[in-house]
Design an enzyme around this catalytic site. Structure first.
Site, PDB file in Angstrom:
ATOM      1  N   THR A 115       0.841  -1.264   0.192  1.00  0.00           N
ATOM      2  CA  THR A 115       0.072   0.002  -0.073  1.00  0.00           C
ATOM      3  C   THR A 115       0.901   1.131  -0.107  1.00  0.00           C
ATOM      4  OG1 THR A 115      -1.567  -1.162   1.168  1.00  0.00           O
ATOM      5  CG2 THR A 115      -1.789   1.127   1.397  1.00  0.00           C
ATOM      6  N   LYS A 157       5.213   2.526  12.774  1.00  0.00           N
ATOM      7  CA  LYS A 157       4.946   2.584  13.854  1.00  0.00           C
ATOM      8  C   LYS A 157       5.025   1.730  15.130  1.00  0.00           C
ATOM      9  CE  LYS A 157       0.810   1.892  11.825  1.00  0.00           C
ATOM     10  NZ  LYS A 157       0.072   2.758  10.835  1.00  0.00           N
ATOM     11  N   GLU A 180       8.043  10.303   9.071  1.00  0.00           N
ATOM     12  CA  GLU A 180       6.687  11.208   9.095  1.00  0.00           C
ATOM     13  C   GLU A 180       5.444  10.385   9.016  1.00  0.00           C
ATOM     14  OE1 GLU A 180       6.425  14.941   9.499  1.00  0.00           O
ATOM     15  OE2 GLU A 180       4.537  13.841   9.955  1.00  0.00           O
ATOM     16  N   VAL A 200       2.740   8.378  12.032  1.00  0.00           N
ATOM     17  CA  VAL A 200       1.726   8.791  12.849  1.00  0.00           C
ATOM     18  C   VAL A 200       0.648   9.485  11.902  1.00  0.00           C
ATOM     19  CG1 VAL A 200       0.948  10.222  14.568  1.00  0.00           C
ATOM     20  CG2 VAL A 200       3.186   9.035  14.901  1.00  0.00           C
ATOM     21  N   GLY A 234      -0.778   9.539   9.115  1.00  0.00           N
ATOM     22  CA  GLY A 234      -0.479   9.360   7.541  1.00  0.00           C
ATOM     23  C   GLY A 234       0.234  10.711   6.837  1.00  0.00           C
ATOM     24  N   ILE A 293      -0.488  13.783   7.559  1.00  0.00           N
ATOM     25  CA  ILE A 293      -0.443  15.054   8.397  1.00  0.00           C
ATOM     26  C   ILE A 293       0.787  15.019   9.078  1.00  0.00           C
ATOM     27  CG2 ILE A 293      -1.525  16.228  10.265  1.00  0.00           C
ATOM     28  CD1 ILE A 293      -3.911  14.222  10.348  1.00  0.00           C
ATOM     29  N   GLU A 330      -9.072  -3.881   8.202  1.00  0.00           N
ATOM     30  CA  GLU A 330      -8.306  -5.122   8.007  1.00  0.00           C
ATOM     31  C   GLU A 330      -9.253  -6.391   8.164  1.00  0.00           C
ATOM     32  OE1 GLU A 330      -5.005  -5.183   6.840  1.00  0.00           O
ATOM     33  OE2 GLU A 330      -4.716  -3.167   7.068  1.00  0.00           O
ATOM     34  N   LYS A 351       1.157   4.918  17.962  1.00  0.00           N
ATOM     35  CA  LYS A 351       1.477   6.172  17.619  1.00  0.00           C
ATOM     36  C   LYS A 351       1.670   7.505  18.557  1.00  0.00           C
ATOM     37  CE  LYS A 351      -1.310   5.161  13.251  1.00  0.00           C
ATOM     38  NZ  LYS A 351      -2.641   5.159  13.027  1.00  0.00           N
TER      39      LYS A 351
END
Ligand SMILES: NC(=O)c1ccc[n+]([C@@H]2O[C@H](COP(=O)([O-])OP(=O)(O)OC[C@H]3O[C@@H](n4cnc5c(N)ncnc54)[C@H](OP(=O)(O)O)[C@@H]3O)[C@@H](O)[C@H]2O)c1
Length: 430
Positions: free
Chosen positions: A13, A105, A129, A132, A134, A136, A190, A205
Protein backbone atom coordinates in the site's frame (compact mmCIF):
# COMPACT_ATOMS: atom_id res chain seq x y z
CA UNK A 1 26.46 13.02 -8.20
CA UNK A 2 23.28 15.04 -7.94
CA UNK A 3 20.95 12.09 -7.63
CA UNK A 4 19.66 10.77 -4.32
CA UNK A 5 19.43 7.00 -4.77
CA UNK A 6 16.69 5.24 -2.88
CA UNK A 7 16.43 1.58 -1.97
CA UNK A 8 12.84 0.82 -1.00
CA UNK A 9 11.93 -2.26 1.05
CA UNK A 10 8.24 -3.07 0.53
CA UNK A 11 6.00 -2.11 -2.35
CA UNK A 12 2.54 -2.70 -0.91
CA UNK A 13 0.00 0.00 0.00
CA UNK A 14 2.56 2.59 1.12
CA UNK A 15 5.49 1.56 -1.11
CA UNK A 16 3.22 1.30 -4.15
CA UNK A 17 1.95 4.82 -3.45
CA UNK A 18 5.50 6.16 -3.15
CA UNK A 19 6.48 4.52 -6.44
CA UNK A 20 3.43 5.87 -8.31
CA UNK A 21 3.70 9.43 -6.99
CA UNK A 22 7.46 9.87 -7.36
CA UNK A 23 7.64 9.95 -11.16
CA UNK A 24 5.00 12.65 -11.72
CA UNK A 25 6.51 14.75 -8.91
CA UNK A 26 10.19 14.17 -9.69
CA UNK A 27 10.67 17.49 -11.49
CA UNK A 28 8.87 19.40 -8.71
CA UNK A 29 11.04 17.70 -6.09
CA UNK A 30 14.18 18.46 -8.12
CA UNK A 31 13.26 22.14 -8.28
CA UNK A 32 12.52 22.24 -4.57
CA UNK A 33 15.42 20.17 -3.23
CA UNK A 34 18.08 20.65 -5.91
CA UNK A 35 18.41 16.88 -6.34
CA UNK A 36 17.10 14.20 -8.62
CA UNK A 37 15.43 11.45 -6.61
CA UNK A 38 15.47 7.93 -8.05
CA UNK A 39 14.25 4.65 -6.61
CA UNK A 40 16.99 2.38 -7.88
CA UNK A 41 16.10 -0.85 -6.05
CA UNK A 42 12.90 -2.29 -4.60
CA UNK A 43 12.86 -5.29 -2.23
CA UNK A 44 9.69 -7.38 -2.03
CA UNK A 45 8.72 -10.99 -1.44
CA UNK A 46 6.62 -11.33 -4.60
CA UNK A 47 8.22 -9.55 -7.60
CA UNK A 48 5.06 -9.84 -9.71
CA UNK A 49 3.20 -7.55 -7.30
CA UNK A 50 5.87 -4.85 -7.59
CA UNK A 51 5.90 -5.23 -11.38
CA UNK A 52 2.12 -4.72 -11.37
CA UNK A 53 2.72 -1.32 -9.73
CA UNK A 54 5.14 -0.48 -12.58
CA UNK A 55 8.53 -1.28 -11.03
CA UNK A 56 10.85 -2.58 -13.81
CA UNK A 57 11.96 -6.18 -13.23
CA UNK A 58 15.67 -5.23 -13.20
CA UNK A 59 15.16 -3.01 -10.13
CA UNK A 60 13.42 -5.69 -8.05
CA UNK A 61 15.12 -7.93 -5.53
CA UNK A 62 13.78 -10.39 -3.01
CA UNK A 63 16.82 -9.84 -0.78
CA UNK A 64 16.02 -6.89 1.51
CA UNK A 65 19.43 -7.22 3.19
CA UNK A 66 21.08 -6.19 -0.06
CA UNK A 67 19.68 -2.66 0.31
CA UNK A 68 21.81 -2.04 3.40
CA UNK A 69 25.00 -3.33 1.79
CA UNK A 70 24.56 -1.74 -1.64
CA UNK A 71 27.11 1.09 -2.04
CA UNK A 72 24.93 2.67 -4.74
CA UNK A 73 22.08 3.41 -2.33
CA UNK A 74 22.01 6.62 -0.26
CA UNK A 75 18.68 6.22 1.53
CA UNK A 76 16.84 3.07 2.61
CA UNK A 77 13.06 3.47 2.82
CA UNK A 78 11.61 0.73 5.03
CA UNK A 79 7.98 0.02 4.14
CA UNK A 80 7.82 -3.73 4.85
CA UNK A 81 6.17 -3.53 8.26
CA UNK A 82 6.74 -6.08 11.02
CA UNK A 83 9.39 -5.65 13.65
CA UNK A 84 12.02 -8.33 13.07
CA UNK A 85 13.36 -7.87 9.54
CA UNK A 86 12.55 -4.15 9.57
CA UNK A 87 14.62 -3.63 12.72
CA UNK A 88 17.55 -5.51 11.24
CA UNK A 89 17.32 -3.61 7.95
CA UNK A 90 17.19 -0.18 9.62
CA UNK A 91 20.04 -0.95 12.01
CA UNK A 92 22.23 -2.35 9.20
CA UNK A 93 21.42 0.56 6.88
CA UNK A 94 22.34 3.19 9.47
CA UNK A 95 25.52 1.30 10.29
CA UNK A 96 26.39 1.25 6.59
CA UNK A 97 26.06 5.05 6.51
CA UNK A 98 22.66 5.34 4.86
CA UNK A 99 19.84 7.62 5.88
CA UNK A 100 16.60 5.81 6.68
CA UNK A 101 12.93 6.64 6.21
CA UNK A 102 10.27 4.42 7.76
CA UNK A 103 6.50 4.34 8.29
CA UNK A 104 6.78 1.58 10.87
CA UNK A 105 5.01 2.79 14.03
CA UNK A 106 4.99 -0.65 15.67
CA UNK A 107 8.77 -0.89 15.33
CA UNK A 108 9.42 2.65 16.60
CA UNK A 109 7.10 2.15 19.58
CA UNK A 110 9.02 -1.03 20.44
CA UNK A 111 12.62 -0.12 19.56
CA UNK A 112 12.59 3.66 19.03
CA UNK A 113 15.22 4.41 21.67
CA UNK A 114 17.63 1.84 20.23
CA UNK A 115 17.15 2.92 16.59
CA UNK A 116 17.50 6.66 17.25
CA UNK A 117 20.64 5.97 19.24
CA UNK A 118 21.95 4.00 16.24
CA UNK A 119 21.12 6.99 13.99
CA UNK A 120 22.92 9.35 16.37
CA UNK A 121 25.99 7.11 16.45
CA UNK A 122 26.01 6.85 12.65
CA UNK A 123 25.20 10.58 12.29
CA UNK A 124 22.48 9.68 9.80
CA UNK A 125 18.88 10.78 9.60
CA UNK A 126 16.06 8.46 10.63
CA UNK A 127 12.79 10.06 9.52
CA UNK A 128 9.30 8.69 10.17
CA UNK A 129 6.60 11.16 9.15
CA UNK A 130 4.24 8.47 7.78
CA UNK A 131 4.28 6.55 11.06
CA UNK A 132 1.70 8.82 12.73
CA UNK A 133 -1.45 10.21 11.12
CA UNK A 134 -0.47 9.39 7.52
CA UNK A 135 -0.34 12.54 5.44
CA UNK A 136 -0.60 15.02 8.32
CA UNK A 137 2.85 16.54 8.92
CA UNK A 138 2.56 16.23 12.69
CA UNK A 139 6.07 14.87 13.27
CA UNK A 140 7.77 17.74 11.48
CA UNK A 141 5.47 20.21 13.25
CA UNK A 142 6.40 18.87 16.68
CA UNK A 143 10.11 18.63 15.83
CA UNK A 144 10.41 21.98 14.12
CA UNK A 145 7.44 24.33 14.01
CA UNK A 146 6.62 23.94 17.70
CA UNK A 147 10.20 23.50 18.94
CA UNK A 148 10.04 26.64 21.10
CA UNK A 149 7.04 25.32 23.03
CA UNK A 150 6.73 23.24 26.13
CA UNK A 151 4.07 20.81 25.06
CA UNK A 152 1.26 20.86 27.60
CA UNK A 153 -0.88 18.23 25.91
CA UNK A 154 -1.50 16.28 22.72
CA UNK A 155 -4.95 14.86 21.96
CA UNK A 156 -5.27 12.72 18.85
CA UNK A 157 -7.85 10.86 16.84
CA UNK A 158 -5.18 8.73 15.21
CA UNK A 159 -6.88 5.54 14.13
CA UNK A 160 -9.08 5.95 11.06
CA UNK A 161 -10.69 2.51 11.38
CA UNK A 162 -11.97 3.23 14.89
CA UNK A 163 -13.09 6.70 13.96
CA UNK A 164 -14.99 5.30 10.98
CA UNK A 165 -16.72 2.67 13.14
CA UNK A 166 -17.67 5.16 15.87
CA UNK A 167 -18.88 7.67 13.27
CA UNK A 168 -21.19 5.05 11.74
CA UNK A 169 -22.45 3.97 15.16
CA UNK A 170 -23.18 7.62 15.96
CA UNK A 171 -24.63 8.81 12.66
CA UNK A 172 -26.39 5.69 11.40
CA UNK A 173 -27.29 4.13 14.73
CA UNK A 174 -25.37 0.93 13.93
CA UNK A 175 -24.22 -1.47 16.61
CA UNK A 176 -20.47 -2.11 16.85
CA UNK A 177 -20.58 -5.44 14.96
CA UNK A 178 -22.60 -3.91 12.10
CA UNK A 179 -20.29 -0.91 11.79
CA UNK A 180 -17.22 -3.19 11.84
CA UNK A 181 -18.67 -5.39 9.09
CA UNK A 182 -19.39 -2.30 7.02
CA UNK A 183 -15.84 -0.98 7.61
CA UNK A 184 -14.40 -4.30 6.41
CA UNK A 185 -16.62 -4.34 3.33
CA UNK A 186 -15.55 -0.77 2.50
CA UNK A 187 -11.83 -1.50 2.92
CA UNK A 188 -11.54 0.67 6.07
CA UNK A 189 -10.71 -2.25 8.37
CA UNK A 190 -8.27 -5.16 8.03
CA UNK A 191 -9.53 -8.74 7.88
CA UNK A 192 -8.02 -9.09 11.37
CA UNK A 193 -9.22 -5.88 12.96
CA UNK A 194 -7.71 -6.39 16.40
CA UNK A 195 -4.62 -4.14 16.03
CA UNK A 196 -6.93 -1.23 15.27
CA UNK A 197 -10.08 -1.80 17.35
CA UNK A 198 -8.21 -2.92 20.47
CA UNK A 199 -6.29 0.37 20.47
CA UNK A 200 -2.77 -0.98 19.84
CA UNK A 201 -2.19 0.88 16.57
CA UNK A 202 -3.20 4.16 18.24
CA UNK A 203 -0.97 3.27 21.21
CA UNK A 204 2.06 2.82 18.92
CA UNK A 205 1.42 6.27 17.49
CA UNK A 206 0.81 7.73 20.95
CA UNK A 207 4.22 6.43 22.06
CA UNK A 208 5.83 8.21 19.09
CA UNK A 209 3.96 11.46 19.79
CA UNK A 210 4.93 11.26 23.46
CA UNK A 211 8.58 10.81 22.52
CA UNK A 212 8.38 13.94 20.37
CA UNK A 213 6.52 15.95 22.98
CA UNK A 214 8.63 14.94 25.97
CA UNK A 215 11.88 13.56 24.55
CA UNK A 216 11.86 10.05 25.96
CA UNK A 217 10.31 6.72 25.02
CA UNK A 218 7.60 5.36 27.25
CA UNK A 219 7.79 1.62 27.78
CA UNK A 220 4.88 -0.27 26.19
CA UNK A 221 3.62 -1.32 29.64
CA UNK A 222 3.51 2.32 30.79
CA UNK A 223 0.78 3.07 28.27
CA UNK A 224 -2.86 2.52 29.16
CA UNK A 225 -4.70 1.02 26.18
CA UNK A 226 -8.40 0.27 25.80
CA UNK A 227 -10.10 -0.21 22.44
CA UNK A 228 -13.63 0.22 21.13
CA UNK A 229 -14.69 -3.44 20.89
CA UNK A 230 -17.07 -3.17 23.85
CA UNK A 231 -18.64 0.16 22.98
CA UNK A 232 -22.44 -0.01 22.84
CA UNK A 233 -24.53 2.26 20.68
CA UNK A 234 -26.80 3.20 23.57
CA UNK A 235 -23.90 4.78 25.45
CA UNK A 236 -23.14 6.92 22.41
CA UNK A 237 -26.81 7.95 22.39
CA UNK A 238 -26.93 8.73 26.13
CA UNK A 239 -23.66 10.69 25.92
CA UNK A 240 -25.01 12.73 23.02
CA UNK A 241 -28.01 13.71 25.13
CA UNK A 242 -25.48 15.07 27.61
CA UNK A 243 -23.64 17.04 24.88
CA UNK A 244 -20.73 14.67 24.17
CA UNK A 245 -19.39 12.65 21.23
CA UNK A 246 -17.44 9.41 21.63
CA UNK A 247 -13.98 9.09 20.04
CA UNK A 248 -11.02 6.76 20.45
CA UNK A 249 -8.61 9.36 21.76
CA UNK A 250 -4.88 9.28 22.43
CA UNK A 251 -4.13 11.58 25.36
CA UNK A 252 -0.57 12.67 26.12
CA UNK A 253 -0.03 15.24 28.86
CA UNK A 254 2.55 16.51 31.28
CA UNK A 255 1.53 18.10 34.57
CA UNK A 256 3.34 20.83 36.51
CA UNK A 257 5.33 18.17 38.42
CA UNK A 258 6.62 16.82 35.07
CA UNK A 259 4.59 13.64 35.37
CA UNK A 260 3.57 12.37 31.94
CA UNK A 261 0.46 10.38 31.11
CA UNK A 262 0.02 8.45 27.87
CA UNK A 263 -3.30 6.71 27.37
CA UNK A 264 -5.58 5.53 24.58
CA UNK A 265 -9.25 4.78 25.27
CA UNK A 266 -12.78 5.58 24.15
CA UNK A 267 -13.33 9.12 25.37
CA UNK A 268 -16.28 11.47 25.57
CA UNK A 269 -15.46 14.87 24.07
CA UNK A 270 -17.69 17.95 24.47
CA UNK A 271 -19.58 18.45 21.22
CA UNK A 272 -18.34 22.04 21.11
CA UNK A 273 -14.70 20.93 20.83
CA UNK A 274 -13.36 20.81 17.29
CA UNK A 275 -12.15 17.20 17.64
CA UNK A 276 -15.77 16.10 18.20
CA UNK A 277 -16.59 16.92 14.58
CA UNK A 278 -13.78 14.82 13.06
CA UNK A 279 -15.63 12.02 11.34
CA UNK A 280 -15.10 8.97 9.15
CA UNK A 281 -11.56 7.80 8.46
CA UNK A 282 -10.06 11.23 9.08
CA UNK A 283 -7.46 11.85 11.76
CA UNK A 284 -6.92 15.00 13.79
CA UNK A 285 -4.43 15.99 16.43
CA UNK A 286 -4.67 18.92 18.77
CA UNK A 287 -1.39 20.10 20.26
CA UNK A 288 -1.36 22.58 23.12
CA UNK A 289 1.93 24.43 23.50
CA UNK A 290 2.76 26.97 26.20
CA UNK A 291 3.67 29.64 23.64
CA UNK A 292 1.38 28.90 20.71
CA UNK A 293 -1.77 27.85 22.60
CA UNK A 294 -3.97 25.23 20.91
CA UNK A 295 -3.22 24.08 17.36
CA UNK A 296 -5.10 21.56 15.25
CA UNK A 297 -3.83 19.24 12.52
CA UNK A 298 -6.37 17.43 10.35
CA UNK A 299 -6.24 15.09 7.37
CA UNK A 300 -6.14 11.55 6.06
CA UNK A 301 -4.39 9.21 8.47
CA UNK A 302 -3.79 6.26 6.16
CA UNK A 303 -3.91 5.02 2.59
CA UNK A 304 -1.46 4.97 -0.30
CA UNK A 305 -1.69 8.65 -1.24
CA UNK A 306 -1.56 10.23 2.23
CA UNK A 307 1.33 8.04 3.36
CA UNK A 308 3.21 8.53 0.07
CA UNK A 309 3.01 12.29 0.66
CA UNK A 310 4.65 11.81 4.08
CA UNK A 311 7.34 9.38 2.86
CA UNK A 312 8.23 11.58 -0.13
CA UNK A 313 8.38 14.55 2.25
CA UNK A 314 10.97 12.72 4.36
CA UNK A 315 12.97 11.75 1.26
CA UNK A 316 12.89 15.39 0.08
CA UNK A 317 14.05 16.52 3.53
CA UNK A 318 17.10 14.27 3.20
CA UNK A 319 17.71 15.45 -0.35
CA UNK A 320 17.68 19.07 0.81
CA UNK A 321 19.46 18.57 4.18
CA UNK A 322 21.50 15.38 4.14
CA UNK A 323 23.51 16.30 7.24
CA UNK A 324 22.57 14.70 10.56
CA UNK A 325 20.65 17.19 12.67
CA UNK A 326 20.68 16.88 16.41
CA UNK A 327 19.01 18.96 19.13
CA UNK A 328 15.61 17.81 18.03
CA UNK A 329 13.15 15.60 19.76
CA UNK A 330 13.10 12.68 20.16
CA UNK A 331 16.88 12.67 20.38
CA UNK A 332 16.79 15.26 23.15
CA UNK A 333 16.20 13.38 26.36
CA UNK A 334 13.74 15.06 28.65
CA UNK A 335 14.10 16.62 32.00
CA UNK A 336 13.25 14.48 34.97
CA UNK A 337 9.96 13.24 33.63
CA UNK A 338 8.14 10.34 35.22
CA UNK A 339 5.29 8.35 33.66
CA UNK A 340 2.07 8.21 35.66
CA UNK A 341 0.41 4.90 36.31
CA UNK A 342 -3.24 4.76 35.28
CA UNK A 343 -4.19 4.75 38.97
CA UNK A 344 -2.70 8.24 39.28
CA UNK A 345 -4.54 9.71 36.30
CA UNK A 346 -7.32 12.19 37.06
CA UNK A 347 -10.37 12.24 34.80
CA UNK A 348 -14.07 12.87 34.68
CA UNK A 349 -16.25 9.81 34.14
CA UNK A 350 -19.47 8.66 32.51
CA UNK A 351 -20.96 5.78 34.48
CA UNK A 352 -23.90 3.69 33.29
CA UNK A 353 -25.50 1.27 35.69
CA UNK A 354 -28.35 -1.14 35.23
CA UNK A 355 -30.37 -0.73 38.39
CA UNK A 356 -33.47 -2.16 39.99
CA UNK A 357 -36.35 0.23 39.36
CA UNK A 358 -37.23 1.21 42.89
CA UNK A 359 -37.02 4.40 45.00
CA UNK A 360 -33.79 5.20 46.87
CA UNK A 361 -31.35 3.60 44.42
CA UNK A 362 -29.81 6.88 43.31
CA UNK A 363 -29.27 7.83 46.94
CA UNK A 364 -27.37 4.56 47.57
CA UNK A 365 -25.13 5.08 44.55
CA UNK A 366 -24.55 8.75 45.45
CA UNK A 367 -23.62 7.74 49.00
CA UNK A 368 -20.83 5.45 47.74
CA UNK A 369 -19.53 8.14 45.41
CA UNK A 370 -19.74 10.70 48.21
CA UNK A 371 -17.75 8.45 50.52
CA UNK A 372 -14.97 8.49 47.91
CA UNK A 373 -15.28 12.28 47.52
CA UNK A 374 -16.52 11.95 43.94
CA UNK A 375 -19.12 14.52 42.92
CA UNK A 376 -21.97 13.99 40.45
CA UNK A 377 -22.39 16.66 37.75
CA UNK A 378 -25.52 15.28 36.05
CA UNK A 379 -27.85 12.31 36.01
CA UNK A 380 -30.19 10.84 33.41
CA UNK A 381 -32.58 8.02 33.97
CA UNK A 382 -34.65 7.28 30.89
CA UNK A 383 -38.14 5.92 31.52
CA UNK A 384 -38.36 2.23 30.73
CA UNK A 385 -41.65 0.39 30.78
CA UNK A 386 -42.37 -3.27 31.48
CA UNK A 387 -38.87 -3.98 32.64
CA UNK A 388 -37.40 -4.83 35.98
CA UNK A 389 -34.06 -3.05 35.42
CA UNK A 390 -33.44 0.45 34.11
CA UNK A 391 -30.33 2.34 33.06
CA UNK A 392 -28.99 5.07 35.31
CA UNK A 393 -26.38 7.38 33.77
CA UNK A 394 -24.18 9.57 35.93
CA UNK A 395 -21.63 12.15 34.84
CA UNK A 396 -18.98 12.52 37.52
CA UNK A 397 -16.59 15.31 38.44
CA UNK A 398 -12.82 14.85 38.45
CA UNK A 399 -11.56 11.85 40.37
CA UNK A 400 -8.35 9.89 40.51
CA UNK A 401 -8.67 6.59 38.65
CA UNK A 402 -7.77 4.54 41.72
CA UNK A 403 -10.43 6.28 43.79
CA UNK A 404 -12.99 5.96 41.02
CA UNK A 405 -12.33 2.24 40.49
CA UNK A 406 -12.72 1.58 44.23
CA UNK A 407 -16.08 3.39 44.18
CA UNK A 408 -17.11 1.51 41.06
CA UNK A 409 -16.42 -1.86 42.69
CA UNK A 410 -18.50 -0.91 45.72
CA UNK A 411 -21.35 0.30 43.50
CA UNK A 412 -21.29 -2.90 41.45
CA UNK A 413 -21.63 -4.87 44.70
CA UNK A 414 -24.82 -3.04 45.72
CA UNK A 415 -27.87 -5.33 45.64
CA UNK A 416 -29.78 -2.75 43.58
CA UNK A 417 -27.17 -2.78 40.78
CA UNK A 418 -27.42 -5.50 38.15
CA UNK A 419 -24.26 -6.50 36.36
CA UNK A 420 -21.06 -4.61 35.65
CA UNK A 421 -21.00 -0.84 35.17
CA UNK A 422 -20.15 0.78 31.84
CA UNK A 423 -17.44 3.39 32.22
CA UNK A 424 -16.25 5.99 29.74
CA UNK A 425 -13.69 8.66 30.53
CA UNK A 426 -14.47 12.27 29.70
CA UNK A 427 -11.94 14.83 28.42
CA UNK A 428 -12.75 18.47 28.91
CA UNK A 429 -9.50 19.88 27.44
CA UNK A 430 -9.11 22.11 30.49
N1 LIG B 1 -1.26 1.18 4.94
C1 LIG B 1 -1.27 2.36 5.54
O1 LIG B 1 -2.17 3.19 5.31
C2 LIG B 1 -0.16 2.75 6.50
C3 LIG B 1 -0.21 3.99 7.11
C4 LIG B 1 0.83 4.38 7.94
C5 LIG B 1 1.87 3.52 8.18
N2 LIG B 1 1.88 2.28 7.60
C6 LIG B 1 3.02 1.40 7.84
O2 LIG B 1 3.74 1.21 6.63
C7 LIG B 1 4.33 -0.07 6.61
C8 LIG B 1 3.87 -0.81 5.34
O3 LIG B 1 2.47 -0.93 5.36
P1 LIG B 1 1.64 -1.37 4.06
O4 LIG B 1 0.21 -1.12 4.40
O5 LIG B 1 2.21 -0.75 2.83
O6 LIG B 1 1.92 -2.94 4.06
P2 LIG B 1 1.63 -3.98 2.85
O7 LIG B 1 0.64 -3.43 1.91
O8 LIG B 1 1.39 -5.30 3.48
O9 LIG B 1 3.03 -4.05 2.08
C9 LIG B 1 4.18 -4.64 2.65
C10 LIG B 1 5.23 -4.77 1.56
O10 LIG B 1 6.44 -5.25 2.16
C11 LIG B 1 6.86 -6.43 1.48
N3 LIG B 1 7.49 -7.30 2.46
C12 LIG B 1 7.02 -7.69 3.66
N4 LIG B 1 7.90 -8.49 4.27
C13 LIG B 1 8.95 -8.61 3.43
C14 LIG B 1 10.18 -9.32 3.47
N5 LIG B 1 10.51 -10.06 4.53
N6 LIG B 1 11.03 -9.23 2.40
C15 LIG B 1 10.71 -8.46 1.34
N7 LIG B 1 9.54 -7.77 1.23
C16 LIG B 1 8.69 -7.84 2.26
C17 LIG B 1 5.60 -7.01 0.89
O11 LIG B 1 5.94 -7.85 -0.19
P3 LIG B 1 4.89 -8.93 -0.77
O12 LIG B 1 3.61 -8.20 -1.09
O13 LIG B 1 5.58 -9.43 -1.95
O14 LIG B 1 4.68 -9.91 0.34
C18 LIG B 1 4.87 -5.74 0.45
O15 LIG B 1 5.39 -5.26 -0.75
C19 LIG B 1 3.90 -0.75 7.92
O16 LIG B 1 4.91 -0.57 8.88
C20 LIG B 1 2.64 0.02 8.32
O17 LIG B 1 2.40 0.03 9.72
C21 LIG B 1 0.88 1.89 6.75
Amino acid sequence: MNTLRIGMAGCGTVGGGVWRHLAPHAELLRQRTGKDIAITKVAVRTPAKAQAVGVPADRITTDWRSLASDPDIDVVVELMGGTKEARELIAASLKAGKHVVTANKALLAECGAELFEAARRAQRQLLFEASVAGGIPIIKSLREGLIANRILSVHGIINGTCNYILTRMTGQGLEYAEALAEAKAGGYAEADESLDVDGHDAAHKAAILASLAYGFWVEPDQLYVEGIRNVERRDIDFARKLGYELKLLAIIKMDERQAVEVRVHPTLIPRTHVLASVSGVFNAISVHGDVVGETLFYGRGAGADATASAVLGDIAEIAAHPEYRKCKAPETACLNAKVKTMDEVVSRYYLRLDIVDRPGVLAKVAAVLGAHAIGISSVIQPEVHANTSVPLILMLHDAQEKQFQAARREIEALDVVKGPAVVLRVEDFA
